[in-house]
Design an enzyme around this catalytic site. Structure first.
Site, PDB file in Angstrom:
ATOM      1  N   THR A 140       0.816  -1.221   0.000  1.00 48.18           N
ATOM      2  CA  THR A 140       0.000   0.000   0.000  1.00 48.18           C
ATOM      3  C   THR A 140       0.849   1.270   0.000  1.00 48.18           C
ATOM      4  O   THR A 140       1.950   1.297   0.510  1.00 48.18           O
ATOM      5  CB  THR A 140      -0.932   0.054   1.229  1.00 48.18           C
ATOM      6  OG1 THR A 140      -0.145  -0.151   2.400  1.00 48.18           O
ATOM      7  CG2 THR A 140      -1.994  -1.005   1.154  1.00 48.18           C
ATOM      8  N   GLY A 179       3.820  -3.051   8.046  1.00 49.08           N
ATOM      9  CA  GLY A 179       4.285  -3.343   9.397  1.00 49.08           C
ATOM     10  C   GLY A 179       5.718  -3.860   9.352  1.00 49.08           C
ATOM     11  O   GLY A 179       6.084  -4.603   8.454  1.00 49.08           O
ATOM     12  N   ARG A 312     -20.479  -8.892  38.520  1.00 49.21           N
ATOM     13  CA  ARG A 312     -21.050  -7.573  38.752  1.00 49.21           C
ATOM     14  C   ARG A 312     -22.505  -7.689  39.176  1.00 49.21           C
ATOM     15  O   ARG A 312     -23.286  -8.423  38.566  1.00 49.21           O
ATOM     16  CB  ARG A 312     -20.965  -6.735  37.467  1.00 49.21           C
ATOM     17  CG  ARG A 312     -21.466  -5.317  37.592  1.00 49.21           C
ATOM     18  CD  ARG A 312     -20.548  -4.472  38.446  1.00 49.21           C
ATOM     19  NE  ARG A 312     -20.925  -3.068  38.458  1.00 49.21           N
ATOM     20  CZ  ARG A 312     -20.241  -2.135  39.120  1.00 49.21           C
ATOM     21  NH1 ARG A 312     -19.169  -2.465  39.822  1.00 49.21           N
ATOM     22  NH2 ARG A 312     -20.634  -0.881  39.085  1.00 49.21           N
ATOM     23  N   ARG A 335     -27.783  -8.996  24.438  1.00 50.88           N
ATOM     24  CA  ARG A 335     -26.620  -8.423  23.759  1.00 50.88           C
ATOM     25  C   ARG A 335     -25.430  -9.377  23.817  1.00 50.88           C
ATOM     26  O   ARG A 335     -24.640  -9.435  22.876  1.00 50.88           O
ATOM     27  CB  ARG A 335     -26.233  -7.087  24.415  1.00 50.88           C
ATOM     28  CG  ARG A 335     -27.329  -6.023  24.268  1.00 50.88           C
ATOM     29  CD  ARG A 335     -27.204  -4.918  25.311  1.00 50.88           C
ATOM     30  NE  ARG A 335     -26.104  -4.011  25.042  1.00 50.88           N
ATOM     31  CZ  ARG A 335     -25.609  -3.150  25.948  1.00 50.88           C
ATOM     32  NH1 ARG A 335     -26.099  -3.113  27.176  1.00 50.88           N
ATOM     33  NH2 ARG A 335     -24.622  -2.354  25.617  1.00 50.88           N
ATOM     34  N   GLU A 426      -6.343  -6.226   4.154  1.00 50.48           N
ATOM     35  CA  GLU A 426      -6.668  -7.401   3.341  1.00 50.48           C
ATOM     36  C   GLU A 426      -8.037  -7.267   2.684  1.00 50.48           C
ATOM     37  O   GLU A 426      -8.811  -8.231   2.624  1.00 50.48           O
ATOM     38  CB  GLU A 426      -6.621  -8.675   4.194  1.00 50.48           C
ATOM     39  CG  GLU A 426      -5.229  -9.175   4.492  1.00 50.48           C
ATOM     40  CD  GLU A 426      -4.433  -9.495   3.241  1.00 50.48           C
ATOM     41  OE1 GLU A 426      -5.010 -10.101   2.325  1.00 50.48           O
ATOM     42  OE2 GLU A 426      -3.261  -9.106   3.180  1.00 50.48           O
ATOM     43  N   ASP A 428     -10.926  -3.898   2.181  1.00 49.71           N
ATOM     44  CA  ASP A 428     -11.931  -3.181   2.957  1.00 49.71           C
ATOM     45  C   ASP A 428     -13.227  -3.983   2.950  1.00 49.71           C
ATOM     46  O   ASP A 428     -13.631  -4.527   1.923  1.00 49.71           O
ATOM     47  CB  ASP A 428     -12.169  -1.800   2.329  1.00 49.71           C
ATOM     48  CG  ASP A 428     -13.316  -1.081   2.995  1.00 49.71           C
ATOM     49  OD1 ASP A 428     -13.075  -0.402   4.003  1.00 49.71           O
ATOM     50  OD2 ASP A 428     -14.465  -1.231   2.517  1.00 49.71           O
TER      51      ASP A 428
END
Lengths: 666, 666
Positions: A140, A179, A312, A335, A426, A428
């Site tokens: 890129t 990278g 919790r 969820r 890799e 979008d």
């Protein structure tokens, strides 16, 4: 390792109605894989060099230096312990810190393997396997991402010297993002437009040395650096993503990767007889690993959120008894449990993709290209879907942990920040879904031709039935029937694809129609990919599954996965008349019942991931549930707590309190 | 200020079909507000102390110290320039860096104003206004968040000494999260269970001094510190969110905030005759500001993404011409334009909430409590909805900027990380929606009683019509009719609420039914709140709007907002039979047409927010669109680029390359 003095989740673990050890094997894929993972995870967790609990507090330089230290130490241990390739790879995974090593093993070496000739492989891989050179993958550019054909860097053949001249003609042609490039790599596979005799042959790969092997300084003509801080604390800031510019850098001709095409001594450009489709094989491979990683990342987040939701307590206190565990609230379950189910779903579809890759490669070697475009579309779509859901799912898990999820010590901010680039790299995710859609529209257009659709599109062969079928669900439990689920998902997917194809047909040109309707096409692609995941989950459950109660749990998870999708995308199912509003309501009723069945098994289902506390890296997700003292302990480590009175008191707080500049009319 | 040498967006700006300056006034709310904002924004932008472009690279201590410096400098400038309260507040906003100052002015002072007696206000506010003391708001505890009634800290009255003894009886009772507490505040309003003569009177507020005004050291019995790193680079790590424990700390009796209830010298607990409902007035106020902030945060993200989408080019190159601007892709528009419309929608509903707050306060002062529960539900729901969409929307804008959105120099990572706690603080978003749902169910149950529903629930008075009406939309353009949109949204909202109420009625008890159906109730609450926003947007458009073409643009935005919601929640509209699948498809067709109308005005519509480059803090969102050179420039500032060869080379890279530990069997 630390002695576990307490287990606040023991009671929860006692509720499980299945054999957790057997589920661990199912999750790991095999007893062997579980054993190796377990051993490597413990090895990393017990080594002080690999500690990561202060990572999110470090400044960039300190952080990066620490990563270099870990990478070197890992390599040392891999050698000392004479680890196998499988063990070495798992060890690197459990170190759990992005570094140049990932690109060296994951991109540089595979690129040479895939695109280098035998001689090239022999020369370069020998060095790379020993890490005598360190490589990265420079594709890129600052101005060019997804569209590889738009790259600007040039590699011009100079027949006089038998060299390529690598050059960055503009600012936007600077390599940007690779990278390991910024500070570490000695070499790179560089993608550049091949030019011979004034003719542009498109983008090809070249091996270019970047830094001196003597003193690590950049070679003449090379300008290289780091591209700066990225999203999140710790996270990808351990990686030296880099920028690279070439000022007429010369490399020998034999450093063009020449497996698929080559330039001769005379400057002639020739294709080899190796099938170019092999490139797609590599793509299938890379995307398959991304899907596998999605299931890992999502399961880590879910593990943290499930355990903490059981610890919790909030509201619901009566008669002085403790408040309710938040995991008992239906809103929390609604969820959290679909994400738990998704983690398992992605795991199994990833397993299947591994098989698909092997199958594709076998066929390619026999010059059978018949399944390639289907496999390509399928992996593109699954990469897109699983990474999007995982990124959003990690953030949802963070929110499900309430305020404390916002602390870095929860592990979730870093997990999110380090994961979220998967949605972009890799391919979008939206661009990939458009590729799937293009394939679907093509498949639809050929349905009349007599050629049977293959693999994951086989259901399209039953177009006539699927275009007109009506779900026969009459009561909530009917939705537990896998064929009821499958038919609804198949009908929805094909009707959306057919509708898109018809609407494109009304446009002035197919390209114009495709572009105008691209938002709808993306939705059709999602529907198709969800069907793949649902059907692979059903296949898994219907196959052999060992262990007491394990199959029953997978069945519940599979149904939750499918029915929660159905509810989320109810508009699709209703607008295509695959189901009625009443059937949609029944699915929702069944979903609630499934949540109640899952609830007592939730902790055991995340224990089955077999993650160490080190790997999870979360105070909230601790195995023993002993959250609060450790939140406090983690807070004390913050640099701001080095002194009771902050450094800036005299300079910036005292003058305010002492009214040094009070002339206000407030 | 920097000279603008180029404007790569000039052509885009030329396309606008409306008066941008007039739209700026609409966005700001008034010409006066625009003028003050503009002046303060420039003041901050031009002051080197307020620069923030390296903020995301700083370590915690450096970052915090820099924030203290900015806060002190802002106070100095506010005094030197004799700024008005309005100007001072805007200046603080444009400094754009969370600090103790926010809590001092936004929570500490208002708490004393709302809950202190006249004498208490006189004493403490005098000091606070001059910042001779700095205060914070210590409510949440390590083990207790949303459920204020679960707090554990105690304030026990000691009649012998006429004092309260403030004490933290457990680890989980530690105050945890209060901003400004960790390192700066000298005082706090502390919430604790009031105990007199062994009797628990529930949670009350107390003013407690934490630190010495001489040397800033914590007072005896007080343990205080920072709770550690939070999500993101820069972001909320500029704030000293703190932990606080009391070991039998004594304060005079008159430091209990006694406006609503008090403890006498003899230890008697008495209520005053001030209506307790005033507390709800404060909640309405705080949530109204949160909704206003949502429109700011979302518009900043959208501004960045819109501008960069016009600069960024990808694919679509033909005949050697440049690639297409990504803003021209329908998939980009389909994700971006509804967010642009949402930013405007939230702005206008926030404006209306300001009116609502004034109305509620006026009524409260006349002891008219009739609108209070409706106003409370409405603000709770709008806080929840706008913050959730904004948080997700910022992240979506980041993804819409592709890879570069992941760089801190894009501004988007920090915007996300600093914004996202809004979803959790001041009422967790799901808990708030359940409050709305409870109110809706109650309203439904009273529909037969003859009592007319008020304000935002007035539409429920037309229940008979709305339960059976059918949309008469026949062609796409019919969806441009505001009454078609309104009726569909009203019918959907009331049908979902009624359906929930009916299903609750089937449960063994209302509480059991409410709990079991809570996920459905949340969806019904969302439907109701979306209706509020849509209807307020329509009212805005139908009112007086000055400026050439401004009203037309708002009309387009309003329709995009409504129809994109309709598409997103198509399942709701279809399952309640408010519209037919065909009408849903027509809405989608109309939506695409609206995108094309919006497209040429997109840049001008974000210019209308009037944000300086300093405030945006984004290389991608620069006004002049000169993105690439500045991305490069920003990268060079990273600490890793201080040296060409990284610090860790000798210790950690060289040994790897030089095979210092090679005994592998790899």
């Amino acid at each position: 390792m630390e002695v576990q003095a307490v287990d606040y989740l023991a009671e929860e673990r006692g509720k499980a109605a299945f054999d957790v050890e057997a589920m661990k094997v199912v999750w790991a894929g095999s007893r062997h894989s579980l054993e190796v993972s377990d051993r490597m995870a413990r090895l990393v967790a017990s080594d002080p060099v690999f500690q990561k609990d202060t990572r999110t507090m470090l400044g960039r330089k300190e952080l990066f230096n620490n990563t270099l230290r870990k990478a070197a130490h890992a390599w040392k241990r891999i050698n000392e312990l004479r680890l196998t390739e499988e063990e070495a790879q798992k060890l690197r995974n459990f170190v759990d810190e992005p570094s140049y090593v990932d690109l060296h093993w994951g991109m540089f070496i595979p690129a040479i393997k895939g695109q280098g000739t035998d001689e090239q492989q022999n020369k370069w891989l020998t060095l790379a396997y020993k890490m005598q050179i360190i490589g990265c993958y420079a594709q890129t550019e600052l101005g060019h991402g997804s569209n590889v054909q738009g790259l600007e860097t040039t590699a011009t053949f100079d027949p006089k010297s038998d060299e390529f001249v690598i050059h960055s003609p503009t600012l936007t042609s600077s390599k940007w993002w690779p990278g390991g490039l910024g500070k570490v790599s000695t070499h790179a596979v560089v993608y550049a437009r091949l030019i011979t005799d004034g003719q542009d042959h498109g983008v090809h790969g070249f091996i270019v040395q970047l830094r001196s092997l003597d003193d690590h300084s950049p070679l003449p003509g090379i300008t290289v650096g780091d591209i700066g801080t990225k999203f999140g604390n710790g996270a990808y800031n351990t990686m030296d993503n880099g920028v690279l510019q070439f000022d007429h850098v010369r490399i020998p001709r034999d450093q063009m990767l020449m497996r698929l095409s080559k330039v001769t001594r005379e400057g002639k450009y020739l294709h080899s007889d190796v099938p170019r489709q092999l490139v797609y094989g590599t793509m299938v491979y890379v995307r398959q690993t991304i899907v596998a990683d999605a299931s890992i990342a999502l399961s880590r987040a879910v593990c943290i959120a499930v355990r903490y939701s059981a610890i919790r307590r909030q509201f619901g206190s009566q008669d002085g008894r403790p408040e309710s565990q938040v995991i008992d609230y239906k809103t929390q379950q609604n969820r959290l449990f679909p994400l738990l189910a998704s983690a398992y779903a992605f795991r199994f579809v990833g397993e299947w993709l591994k098989w698909l890759y092997a199958d594709v490669m076998q066929r390619l070697q026999a010059s059978d290209f018949s399944t390639l475009s289907e496999a390509h579309a399928c992996t593109a779509g699954l990469k897109s879907l699983t990474t999007s859901i995982t990124a959003d799912g990690i953030e949802e898990c963070r929110k499900l942990c309430g305020g404390h999820g916002y602390l870095c010590s929860s592990g979730l901010p870093e997990l999110f920040a380090v994961y979220v680039p998967s949605c972009t790299y890799e391919g979008d995710n939206v661009v990939l879904l458009l590729q799937v859609a293009r394939f679907l529209v093509k498949t639809v257009s050929r349905l009349g031709s007599g050629k049977k659709p293959l693999g994951t599109t086989a259901y399209m062969g039953r177009v006539e039935h699927l275009m007109q079928c009506r779900s026969d669900v009459r009561k909530a439990e009917d939705w537990l029937n896998p064929s009821a689920i499958l038919e609804a998902f198949e009908a929805r997917a094909i009707r959306m694809a057919v509708s898109c194809a018809q609407n494109i047909g009304k446009a002035s040109s197919p390209e114009e129609g495709f572009s105008e309707l691209s938002a709808d096409l993306v939705e059709a692609a999602v529907a198709h990919c969800q069907l793949i995941i649902v059907s692979k989950f059903i296949e898994k459950v219907q196959g052999d599954v060992d262990g007491q109660g394990v199959k029953e749990q997978l069945q519940i998870l599979c149904n939750i996965y499918a029915l929660s999708l159905l509810h989320k995308h109810l508009g699709d199912f209703l607008s295509t008349s695959c189901i009625t509003p009443n059937q949609g309501a029944l699915a929702n009723d069944q979903l609630r019942a499934l949540y109640s069945q899952l609830r007592p098994n939730a902790i055991a289902l995340v224990d089955a991931f077999n993650y160490t506390d080190h790997y999870l890296g979360s105070v909230l997700g601790r195995y023993d549930g002993n959250v609060y003292p450790h939140l406090y302990e983690a807070a004390l480590k913050d640099p701001l707590n080095d002194s009771v009175v902050p450094e800036g008191y005299d300079a910036h707080i005292k003058p305010v309190l002492k009214q040094r500049f009070r002339v206000s009319r407030l």
